[in-house]
Design an enzyme around this catalytic site. Structure first.
Site, short mmCIF file in Angstrom:
data_model
loop_
_atom_site.label_atom_id
_atom_site.label_comp_id
_atom_site.label_asym_id
_atom_site.label_seq_id
_atom_site.Cartn_x
_atom_site.Cartn_y
_atom_site.Cartn_z
N ASN A 54 0.83 -1.21 0.00
CA ASN A 54 0.00 0.00 0.00
C ASN A 54 0.86 1.27 0.00
OD1 ASN A 54 -2.30 -1.59 0.14
ND2 ASN A 54 -2.58 -1.31 2.34
N PHE A 104 -6.09 -12.59 3.66
CA PHE A 104 -7.12 -12.37 4.67
C PHE A 104 -8.46 -12.74 4.04
CE2 PHE A 104 -10.22 -9.31 6.60
CZ PHE A 104 -10.20 -9.81 7.89
N GLN A 174 0.49 -2.55 13.44
CA GLN A 174 -0.25 -3.70 13.97
C GLN A 174 0.58 -4.59 14.88
OE1 GLN A 174 -0.16 -2.83 10.66
NE2 GLN A 174 -2.03 -3.45 9.60
N GLY A 227 -6.35 10.76 13.02
CA GLY A 227 -7.62 10.55 12.32
C GLY A 227 -8.13 11.84 11.71
N ASP A 259 -1.64 4.03 5.70
CA ASP A 259 -0.57 3.72 4.75
C ASP A 259 -0.43 4.84 3.71
OD1 ASP A 259 -0.45 1.32 6.12
OD2 ASP A 259 -1.60 0.22 4.63
#
Length: 327
Positions: A54, A104, A174, A227, A259
């Site tokens: 990404n 995923f 993560q 955010g 990303d």
């Protein structure tokens, strides 16, 4: 900033399906130890993803030539073609002879309940990759970004960057949820830049045992995304820089937005921009990403990107970025 841009991180595909009912209607509470159910799904959406891929996609969209470092399976051909068409150097990926590219797989019902699995697959072989031979072929790196990946790979890349004197950028993301304090300290200490979101910054402090000031003492610059409230940039002994998010954002889906921000920020660093400009480019690229479904589905022209910088951050910022971004 001259030199190659090595982007080490995960490469994966997301297989997303929707079930038109509710999983709960098919579950019997006292029989869960014998669970065996199947669901007819309505659709299948396959998205290209992985943090390393990404970020590389975003850098390439801004006219740079990132070198993606990671491990994939022999099933990667179509995804490779996509990335290469968009300007990502995939020549130095490790291709597993036995394992598939990380995947995923998730099914979501009408109540937003999910059954999901993550298969790391070839990602585990990223620990076998050495940065030095790659740098010999593409040139001394301006920086090495070490993003979420196989934990042993992240540790190896970080240690090698230190040993070889490469400028490295830490983006544990993560892995902060799963890594222990020893691993996280290893990934962060000595980084030229550290990327986290606000929640992750607190997790990092908790797991390492470092205070906020101690973190700043160990990295050159800490970049914390906030955010919808933008971004905060901190350096030891200096006043923080806080920048609002881009204006007039029509948020659709948040996957990959962090990303995209990193890609924009790193692109501006490669252009030798100031930190505030880097944050502006990051926020605008993040806006394009959040307005589309999928982390690699956005597009824009150089003119459109500069216009959006102008709208959000003014004429001076836009004129500075216009001299760098390529059509």
């Amino acid at each position: 900033m001259s030199g190659s841009l090595l982007i080490a991180g995960s490469i994966a595909t997301d297989h997303l399906m929707s079930f038109g009912g509710k999983f709960a209607d098919s579950l019997v509470a006292d029989q869960l130890d014998k669970l065996s159910v199947s669901f007819l799904v309505n659709d299948l959406e396959i998205r290209r993803g992985g943090v390393g891929a990404n970020i590389s996609f975003g850098l390439a969209n801004l006219g740079l030539a990132p070198v993606l470092v990671g491990a994939v399976g022999e099933d990667f051909a179509d995804y490779r073609s996509w990335l290469e068409r968009h300007g990502v150097n995939c020549d130095h990926l490790r291709v597993s002879e036995t394992l598939h590219t990380a995947r995923f797989v998730c099914t979501t019902d009408t109540a937003m309940a999910q059954f999901a699995s993550f298969y790391p697959g070839a990602m585990a072989e990223a620990r076998e990759i050495e940065l030095g031979p790659i740098a010999e072929k593409v040139g001394e790196p301006a920086f090495v970004l070490i993003a979420p990946d196989d934990p042993d790979a992240m540790k190896r890349h970080t240690e090698e960057a230190r040993q070889r004197g490469y400028t490295f950028i830490s983006d544990p993301s993560q892995q902060l949820a799963f890594g222990d304090g020893e691993l996280i300290r290893e990934l962060v200490d000595g980084a030229a830049y550290l990327f986290t979101n606000e929640y992750e910054s607190h997790v990092l402090q908790q797991k390492t045992g470092w205070s906020a000031d101690e973190v700043l003492a160990r990295v050159g610059t800490q970049v914390t995304t906030l955010g919808k409230d933008g971004v905060r940039i901190q350096r030891k002994g200096e006043d923080p820089i806080q920048l609002p998010a881009a204006k007039n954002v029509n948020a659709v889906e948040p996957t990959g937005v962090g990303d995209a921000f990193r890609a924009g920020f790193l692109a501006a660093l490669a252009w030798d921009c100031e930190l505030e400009q880097a944050a502006e480019v990051g926020c605008v690229l993040a806006a394009y990403c959040v307005e589309t479904v999928g982390p690699q589905e956005y597009s824009f022209t150089a003119e459109e990107f500069v216009a959006r910088v102008r709208e959000s951050y003014g004429d001076t910022a836009a004129d500075q970025i216009a001299s760098h971004i390529k059509s």
